[in-house]
Design a protein around this motif. Structure first.
Motif, PDB file in Angstrom:
ATOM      1  N   ASN A 229     -11.036   0.995  -3.435  1.00 43.26           N
ATOM      2  CA  ASN A 229     -12.188   1.714  -2.890  1.00 43.26           C
ATOM      3  C   ASN A 229     -12.249   1.658  -1.368  1.00 43.26           C
ATOM      4  O   ASN A 229     -13.305   1.474  -0.801  1.00 43.26           O
ATOM      5  CB  ASN A 229     -13.488   1.108  -3.444  1.00 43.26           C
ATOM      6  CG  ASN A 229     -13.621   1.317  -4.922  1.00 43.26           C
ATOM      7  OD1 ASN A 229     -13.160   2.320  -5.445  1.00 43.26           O
ATOM      8  ND2 ASN A 229     -14.247   0.385  -5.594  1.00 43.26           N
ATOM      9  N   TYR A 230     -11.120   1.826  -0.697  1.00 40.36           N
ATOM     10  CA  TYR A 230     -11.160   1.833   0.771  1.00 40.36           C
ATOM     11  C   TYR A 230     -10.392   2.999   1.305  1.00 40.36           C
ATOM     12  O   TYR A 230      -9.764   3.733   0.669  1.00 40.36           O
ATOM     13  CB  TYR A 230     -10.632   0.535   1.380  1.00 40.36           C
ATOM     14  CG  TYR A 230      -9.243   0.141   0.948  1.00 40.36           C
ATOM     15  CD1 TYR A 230      -9.074  -0.749  -0.099  1.00 40.36           C
ATOM     16  CD2 TYR A 230      -8.112   0.646   1.574  1.00 40.36           C
ATOM     17  CE1 TYR A 230      -7.804  -1.111  -0.506  1.00 40.36           C
ATOM     18  CE2 TYR A 230      -6.851   0.269   1.165  1.00 40.36           C
ATOM     19  CZ  TYR A 230      -6.703  -0.594   0.135  1.00 40.36           C
ATOM     20  OH  TYR A 230      -5.444  -0.961  -0.261  1.00 40.36           O
TER      21      TYR A 230
ATOM     22  N   TYR B  23       0.803  -1.220   0.000  1.00 36.03           N
ATOM     23  CA  TYR B  23       0.000   0.000   0.000  1.00 36.03           C
ATOM     24  C   TYR B  23       0.839   1.275   0.000  1.00 36.03           C
ATOM     25  O   TYR B  23       0.662   2.136  -0.862  1.00 36.03           O
ATOM     26  CB  TYR B  23      -0.986   0.002   1.170  1.00 36.03           C
ATOM     27  CG  TYR B  23      -1.946   1.164   1.094  1.00 36.03           C
ATOM     28  CD1 TYR B  23      -2.969   1.163   0.156  1.00 36.03           C
ATOM     29  CD2 TYR B  23      -1.800   2.269   1.918  1.00 36.03           C
ATOM     30  CE1 TYR B  23      -3.833   2.238   0.044  1.00 36.03           C
ATOM     31  CE2 TYR B  23      -2.658   3.342   1.821  1.00 36.03           C
ATOM     32  CZ  TYR B  23      -3.679   3.319   0.877  1.00 36.03           C
ATOM     33  OH  TYR B  23      -4.526   4.391   0.766  1.00 36.03           O
TER      34      TYR B  23
END
Length: 74
Positions: A73-74, A57
């Motif tokens: 989408n978080y 990430y």
């Protein structure tokens, strides 16, 4: 050229699932770049969930956001 590295939380993939994934990605890369499938390389790299932020990430999504064409989408 081209090389695709798919990082994912470890899940068991059957040989059939893995083959289907590799074939689908290879075909998409061939269509996009107009290249022969023989020059496409694909790596599947399981990354434990507890290491995701540090190994994937932060360095690949946050720090390289300018390269992303689809974001999570978080």
């Amino acid at each position: 050229m081209p090389h695709v590295n798919i990082k994912y939380f470890p899940v068991p993939l059957s040989g059939e699932q893995e083959s289907a994934l590799v074939a689908t990605v290879t075909e998409a890369v061939q269509n996009a770049f107009g290249c022969d499938g023989g020059i496409v390389s694909i790596a599947l790299e399981p990354v434990p969930a507890e290491e995701w932020d540090l190994r994937v990430y932060q360095p690949e999504i946050v720090e390289r956001a300018h390269l992303l064409r689809k974001t999570p989408n978080y």
